[in-house]
Design a protein around this motif. Structure first.
Motif, PDB file in Angstrom:
ATOM      1  N   GLN A 134      33.300  28.090  40.527  1.00 44.62           N
ATOM      2  CA  GLN A 134      34.007  29.436  40.571  1.00 44.62           C
ATOM      3  C   GLN A 134      33.768  30.047  39.397  1.00 44.62           C
ATOM      4  N   LEU A 135      33.202  31.233  39.452  1.00 45.16           N
ATOM      5  CA  LEU A 135      33.198  32.069  38.197  1.00 45.16           C
ATOM      6  C   LEU A 135      34.247  33.162  38.425  1.00 45.16           C
ATOM      7  N   PHE A 136      35.497  32.969  38.019  1.00 47.55           N
ATOM      8  CA  PHE A 136      36.677  33.886  38.187  1.00 47.55           C
ATOM      9  C   PHE A 136      37.117  34.182  36.848  1.00 47.55           C
ATOM     10  N   SER A 137      37.452  33.573  35.837  1.00 41.32           N
ATOM     11  CA  SER A 137      38.449  33.555  34.685  1.00 41.32           C
ATOM     12  C   SER A 137      37.481  34.561  33.856  1.00 41.32           C
ATOM     13  N   GLU A 138      38.350  35.391  33.355  1.00 45.62           N
ATOM     14  CA  GLU A 138      37.974  36.488  32.180  1.00 45.62           C
ATOM     15  C   GLU A 138      38.739  36.344  31.253  1.00 45.62           C
ATOM     16  N   PRO A 139      38.088  36.809  29.780  1.00 50.59           N
ATOM     17  CA  PRO A 139      39.024  36.903  28.642  1.00 50.59           C
ATOM     18  C   PRO A 139      40.522  37.472  28.646  1.00 50.59           C
ATOM     19  N   ALA A 140      40.575  38.556  29.164  1.00 50.21           N
ATOM     20  CA  ALA A 140      41.690  39.233  29.400  1.00 50.21           C
ATOM     21  C   ALA A 140      42.318  39.017  30.740  1.00 50.21           C
ATOM     22  N   ALA A 141      41.817  38.432  31.735  1.00 51.56           N
ATOM     23  CA  ALA A 141      42.553  38.062  33.062  1.00 51.56           C
ATOM     24  C   ALA A 141      43.017  36.545  33.433  1.00 51.56           C
ATOM     25  N   GLY A 142      42.364  35.797  32.601  1.00 52.11           N
ATOM     26  CA  GLY A 142      42.535  34.390  32.796  1.00 52.11           C
ATOM     27  C   GLY A 142      42.221  34.182  34.482  1.00 52.11           C
ATOM     28  N   SER A 143      43.061  33.708  35.156  1.00 52.72           N
ATOM     29  CA  SER A 143      42.938  33.355  36.532  1.00 52.72           C
ATOM     30  C   SER A 143      43.532  34.429  37.590  1.00 52.72           C
ATOM     31  N   ASP A 144      44.018  35.543  36.862  1.00 53.34           N
ATOM     32  CA  ASP A 144      44.764  36.590  37.475  1.00 53.34           C
ATOM     33  C   ASP A 144      43.663  37.546  38.176  1.00 53.34           C
ATOM     34  N   LEU A 145      43.238  37.314  39.584  1.00 48.44           N
ATOM     35  CA  LEU A 145      41.951  37.842  39.877  1.00 48.44           C
ATOM     36  C   LEU A 145      42.056  39.480  40.101  1.00 48.44           C
ATOM     37  N   ALA A 146      43.548  39.969  40.305  1.00 53.26           N
ATOM     38  CA  ALA A 146      43.742  41.338  40.355  1.00 53.26           C
ATOM     39  C   ALA A 146      43.458  41.993  38.800  1.00 53.26           C
ATOM     40  N   GLY A 147      43.311  41.024  37.905  1.00 56.83           N
ATOM     41  CA  GLY A 147      43.142  41.778  36.692  1.00 56.83           C
ATOM     42  C   GLY A 147      41.769  41.616  35.953  1.00 56.83           C
ATOM     43  N   ILE A 148      40.754  41.525  36.929  1.00 60.05           N
ATOM     44  CA  ILE A 148      39.446  41.281  36.593  1.00 60.05           C
ATOM     45  C   ILE A 148      38.817  42.692  36.212  1.00 60.05           C
ATOM     46  N   ARG A 149      37.797  42.476  35.281  1.00 56.09           N
ATOM     47  CA  ARG A 149      37.077  43.757  34.922  1.00 56.09           C
ATOM     48  C   ARG A 149      35.662  43.487  35.073  1.00 56.09           C
ATOM     49  N   THR A 150      35.132  42.547  35.401  1.00 61.63           N
ATOM     50  CA  THR A 150      33.556  42.507  35.591  1.00 61.63           C
ATOM     51  C   THR A 150      33.195  43.300  36.881  1.00 61.63           C
ATOM     52  N   LYS A 151      32.289  44.029  36.635  1.00 64.18           N
ATOM     53  CA  LYS A 151      31.954  45.089  37.890  1.00 64.18           C
ATOM     54  C   LYS A 151      30.564  44.809  38.249  1.00 64.18           C
ATOM     55  N   ALA A 152      30.428  44.698  39.750  1.00 65.76           N
ATOM     56  CA  ALA A 152      29.238  44.746  40.452  1.00 65.76           C
ATOM     57  C   ALA A 152      28.603  45.929  40.985  1.00 65.76           C
ATOM     58  N   GLU A 153      27.658  46.435  40.742  1.00 67.93           N
ATOM     59  CA  GLU A 153      27.278  47.862  41.210  1.00 67.93           C
ATOM     60  C   GLU A 153      25.740  47.668  42.025  1.00 67.93           C
ATOM     61  N   ARG A 154      25.653  48.228  43.135  1.00 73.19           N
ATOM     62  CA  ARG A 154      24.462  48.078  43.994  1.00 73.19           C
ATOM     63  C   ARG A 154      23.303  48.786  43.177  1.00 73.19           C
ATOM     64  N   ASP A 155      21.885  48.263  43.303  1.00 74.07           N
ATOM     65  CA  ASP A 155      20.803  48.985  42.645  1.00 74.07           C
ATOM     66  C   ASP A 155      19.840  48.350  43.855  1.00 74.07           C
ATOM     67  N   GLY A 156      19.764  49.476  44.759  1.00 79.52           N
ATOM     68  CA  GLY A 156      18.935  48.992  45.984  1.00 79.52           C
ATOM     69  C   GLY A 156      19.225  47.764  46.627  1.00 79.52           C
ATOM     70  N   GLY A 157      18.676  46.853  46.688  1.00 86.54           N
ATOM     71  CA  GLY A 157      19.090  45.658  47.642  1.00 86.54           C
ATOM     72  C   GLY A 157      19.610  44.575  46.866  1.00 86.54           C
ATOM     73  N   ASP A 158      20.016  44.771  45.225  1.00 84.69           N
ATOM     74  CA  ASP A 158      20.702  44.054  44.462  1.00 84.69           C
ATOM     75  C   ASP A 158      21.982  44.549  44.085  1.00 84.69           C
ATOM     76  N   TRP A 159      22.684  43.413  43.236  1.00 88.88           N
ATOM     77  CA  TRP A 159      23.790  43.677  42.704  1.00 88.88           C
ATOM     78  C   TRP A 159      23.700  43.594  41.356  1.00 88.88           C
ATOM     79  N   VAL A 160      23.983  44.413  40.464  1.00 84.04           N
ATOM     80  CA  VAL A 160      23.785  44.361  39.127  1.00 84.04           C
ATOM     81  C   VAL A 160      25.511  44.096  38.438  1.00 84.04           C
ATOM     82  N   ILE A 161      25.643  42.945  37.954  1.00 88.52           N
ATOM     83  CA  ILE A 161      26.932  42.439  37.282  1.00 88.52           C
ATOM     84  C   ILE A 161      26.948  42.787  35.914  1.00 88.52           C
ATOM     85  N   ASN A 162      28.095  43.184  35.533  1.00 92.03           N
ATOM     86  CA  ASN A 162      28.245  43.444  34.095  1.00 92.03           C
ATOM     87  C   ASN A 162      29.988  43.003  33.576  1.00 92.03           C
TER      88      ASN A 162
END
Length: 186
Positions: A129-157
């Motif tokens: 599971q790729l859940f935890s983030e530096p500022a959020a830990g395991s608090d999924l409401a606090g995640i900042r990682t974004k996924a944006e559509r680019d044609g048929g793909d998702w670009v994750i930042n």
């Protein structure tokens, strides 16, 4: 009143069957030295998972249509208790088979289910599971990682940290934010 933690006659019969199977099938792990490499560690885990799969002890509580046994939680608990007393190499599949793959077979389309579920259950592929983030830990409401559509793909930042066994896994489920206008829990 007192609680009775003893097995029912049916549970005792299951436990005896499981205990015998585990004893017979985990002997090769009895006096092994600790694994010398990640590859050796993974190979041991995969061999045990495949044995369980072949014998019908993988996915004990999963629905049969997803390769499981369709049995109740007590059978799974009994198996886990007995397995834990054995030298069998366990643990590497806990997150993937406990969380990731049930998510796949609950929400995935049939092509995704057919591609990933059997190979995970048989031990061929390992998930994290790729859940935890530096500022959020395991608090999924606090995640900042974004996924944006680019044609048929998702670009994750974004940035993920502290992913248990990621270096040993073939796949992971990532949680991202796809719509910043939505409330955090959506």
């Amino acid at each position: 009143g007192k609680m009775d933690f003893n097995d029912s006659p049916e549970e005792a019969a299951i436990r005896d069957k499981v205990r015998t199977w585990i004893a017979e099938n985990s002997r090769e792990y009895d006096d092994l030295a600790p694994p010398r490499s990640n590859e050796e560690f993974v190979a041991r885990q995969k061999s045990w998972q495949k044995k369980k799969y072949d014998a019908g002890y993988a996915g004990i509580t999963w629905p049969k249509k997803f390769g499981g046994q369709g049995k109740g939680p007590m059978e799974s608990i009994i198996f886990s208790q007995e397995e834990g007393k054995s030298p069998a190499p366990t643990g590497l599949y806990a997150i993937g088979l406990g969380m990731c793959i049930p998510t796949v077979f609950t929400h995935g389309n049939q092509d995704v289910i057919d591609r990933f579920v059997p190979k995970a259950l048989s031990g061929e592929e390992i998930w994290c599971q790729l859940f935890s983030e530096p500022a959020a830990g395991s608090d999924l409401a606090g995640i900042r990682t974004k996924a944006e559509r680019d044609g048929g793909d998702w670009v994750i930042n974004g940035q993920k940290v502290w992913t248990t066994n990621a270096h040993l896994c073939d796949y992971g489920i990532i949680v991202t934010r796809t719509d910043a206008s939505q409330p955090k829990h959506k």
